[in-house]
Design a protein around this motif. Structure first.
Motif, mmCIF file in Angstrom:
data_model
loop_
_atom_site.group_PDB
_atom_site.id
_atom_site.type_symbol
_atom_site.label_atom_id
_atom_site.label_comp_id
_atom_site.label_asym_id
_atom_site.label_seq_id
_atom_site.Cartn_x
_atom_site.Cartn_y
_atom_site.Cartn_z
ATOM 1 N N ASP A 1 0.823 -1.207 0.000
ATOM 2 C CA ASP A 1 0.000 0.000 0.000
ATOM 3 C C ASP A 1 0.860 1.261 0.000
ATOM 4 O OD1 ASP A 1 -2.757 0.892 -0.009
ATOM 5 O OD2 ASP A 1 -2.329 1.764 1.964
ATOM 6 N N ALA A 2 2.083 1.167 0.502
ATOM 7 C CA ALA A 2 2.970 2.334 0.576
ATOM 8 C C ALA A 2 4.007 2.359 -0.550
ATOM 9 C CB ALA A 2 3.675 2.357 1.924
ATOM 10 N N ILE A 3 3.908 1.410 -1.481
ATOM 11 C CA ILE A 3 4.913 1.293 -2.541
ATOM 12 C C ILE A 3 4.230 1.297 -3.908
ATOM 13 C CG2 ILE A 3 6.783 -0.124 -3.470
ATOM 14 C CD1 ILE A 3 7.054 -1.347 -0.646
ATOM 15 N N ALA B 1 16.992 -4.028 -3.500
ATOM 16 C CA ALA B 1 16.398 -2.900 -4.227
ATOM 17 C C ALA B 1 16.386 -1.663 -3.340
ATOM 18 C CB ALA B 1 14.980 -3.245 -4.665
ATOM 19 N N LYS B 2 16.494 -0.508 -3.947
ATOM 20 C CA LYS B 2 16.462 0.770 -3.231
ATOM 21 C C LYS B 2 15.122 1.440 -3.505
ATOM 22 C CE LYS B 2 20.925 0.290 -2.302
ATOM 23 N NZ LYS B 2 21.302 -0.930 -2.979
ATOM 24 N N LEU B 3 14.441 1.870 -2.447
ATOM 25 C CA LEU B 3 13.163 2.549 -2.564
ATOM 26 C C LEU B 3 13.337 3.999 -2.125
ATOM 27 C CD1 LEU B 3 10.917 -0.198 -0.923
ATOM 28 C CD2 LEU B 3 11.340 0.151 -3.365
ATOM 29 N N VAL B 4 12.820 4.920 -2.937
ATOM 30 C CA VAL B 4 12.931 6.350 -2.647
ATOM 31 C C VAL B 4 11.546 6.979 -2.649
ATOM 32 C CG1 VAL B 4 15.260 6.509 -3.611
ATOM 33 C CG2 VAL B 4 13.291 6.967 -5.078
ATOM 34 N N ALA B 5 11.437 8.161 -2.065
ATOM 35 C CA ALA B 5 10.171 8.874 -2.017
ATOM 36 C C ALA B 5 9.777 9.350 -3.407
ATOM 37 C CB ALA B 5 10.284 10.070 -1.072
ATOM 38 N N ASP B 6 8.506 9.171 -3.744
ATOM 39 C CA ASP B 6 7.959 9.656 -5.001
ATOM 40 C C ASP B 6 7.070 10.867 -4.696
ATOM 41 O OD1 ASP B 6 7.530 9.747 -7.711
ATOM 42 O OD2 ASP B 6 6.369 7.884 -7.830
ATOM 43 N N THR B 7 6.646 11.561 -5.719
ATOM 44 C CA THR B 7 5.875 12.797 -5.518
ATOM 45 C C THR B 7 4.449 12.557 -5.036
ATOM 46 O OG1 THR B 7 5.321 12.808 -7.872
ATOM 47 C CG2 THR B 7 7.241 14.102 -7.201
ATOM 48 N N ASP B 8 3.997 11.301 -4.983
ATOM 49 C CA ASP B 8 2.670 11.011 -4.436
ATOM 50 C C ASP B 8 2.741 10.575 -2.972
ATOM 51 O OD1 ASP B 8 3.761 8.486 -4.702
ATOM 52 O OD2 ASP B 8 2.126 7.681 -5.926
ATOM 53 N N GLY B 9 3.954 10.586 -2.398
ATOM 54 C CA GLY B 9 4.137 10.196 -1.008
ATOM 55 C C GLY B 9 4.491 8.731 -0.832
ATOM 56 N N TYR C 1 20.207 11.076 -3.614
ATOM 57 C CA TYR C 1 19.196 10.871 -2.568
ATOM 58 C C TYR C 1 19.875 10.804 -1.202
ATOM 59 C CZ TYR C 1 15.482 9.983 -5.921
ATOM 60 O OH TYR C 1 14.558 10.115 -6.920
ATOM 61 N N SER C 2 19.443 11.646 -0.295
ATOM 62 C CA SER C 2 19.987 11.643 1.061
ATOM 63 C C SER C 2 19.383 10.549 1.917
ATOM 64 C CB SER C 2 19.741 12.996 1.724
ATOM 65 O OG SER C 2 20.393 14.015 1.017
ATOM 66 N N GLU C 3 18.118 10.202 1.640
ATOM 67 C CA GLU C 3 17.404 9.237 2.467
ATOM 68 C C GLU C 3 16.647 8.263 1.566
ATOM 69 O OE1 GLU C 3 16.761 12.236 6.249
ATOM 70 O OE2 GLU C 3 15.164 12.092 4.770
#
Length: 156
Positions: A101-103, A114-122, A133-135
């Protein structure tokens, strides 16, 4: 659903409880969404392509306190309500568990490492290159809760 793997993580995680969901986020936010916050306005914002790479991101993780909802993933922090935010920096090096739900990325294409980063939809999205990417989150296990999801270590 988004949760800390270890209960004791709450003791060290920095919580920002006083920022509201602004009217600009009409759909509200869910647990596991990555957002930024403004100390000045006392509001949150979804990441932009620039702020998604910057330090200072937080994750929404409210207590599921609306018993009229059948599923935790139906829980939404609506406009004017206060999301409970935890800074990623304060949980760096710790492991979190989340379902899809969060991905945004399809579960079938996510692998350990795999690396997951923040997207513009949260939500989180898999990134082939995390330069700048810092985080971010690094997947350490798949389907940790017996459902489609991932376990990931937080890098901040």
């Amino acid at each position: 659903m988004f949760k800390f793997k270890e209960i004791g993580m709450y003791k060290n995680a920095v919580n920002i409880p006083y920022c509201k969901v602004p009217a600009t986020i009409t759909a509200g936010v869910k647990n596991g969404y990555i957002v930024t916050f403004s100390e000045t306005d006392k509001t949150i914002a979804l990441p932009t392509s620039i702020t998604a790479k910057a330090a200072g991101l937080t994750v929404v993780m409210n207590r599921y306190d609306k018993p009229e909802l059948e599923k935790p993933n139906d829980y939404v922090v609506k406009v004017g309500e206060f999301p409970r935010l935890f800074t990623l920096k304060s949980i760096a090096g710790r492991v979190v568990q989340m379902d899809m739900d969060a991905i945004t990325t399809a579960r079938a294409s996510i692998a350990v490492g795999a690396k997951l980063v923040a997207d513009t939809d949260g939500k989180l999205v898999e990134a082939a290159d995390i330069t700048g990417y810092s985080e971010y989150f690094e997947v350490t296990a798949l389907d940790p809760l017996g459902v489609d999801g991932v376990e990931a270590v937080v890098h901040a």
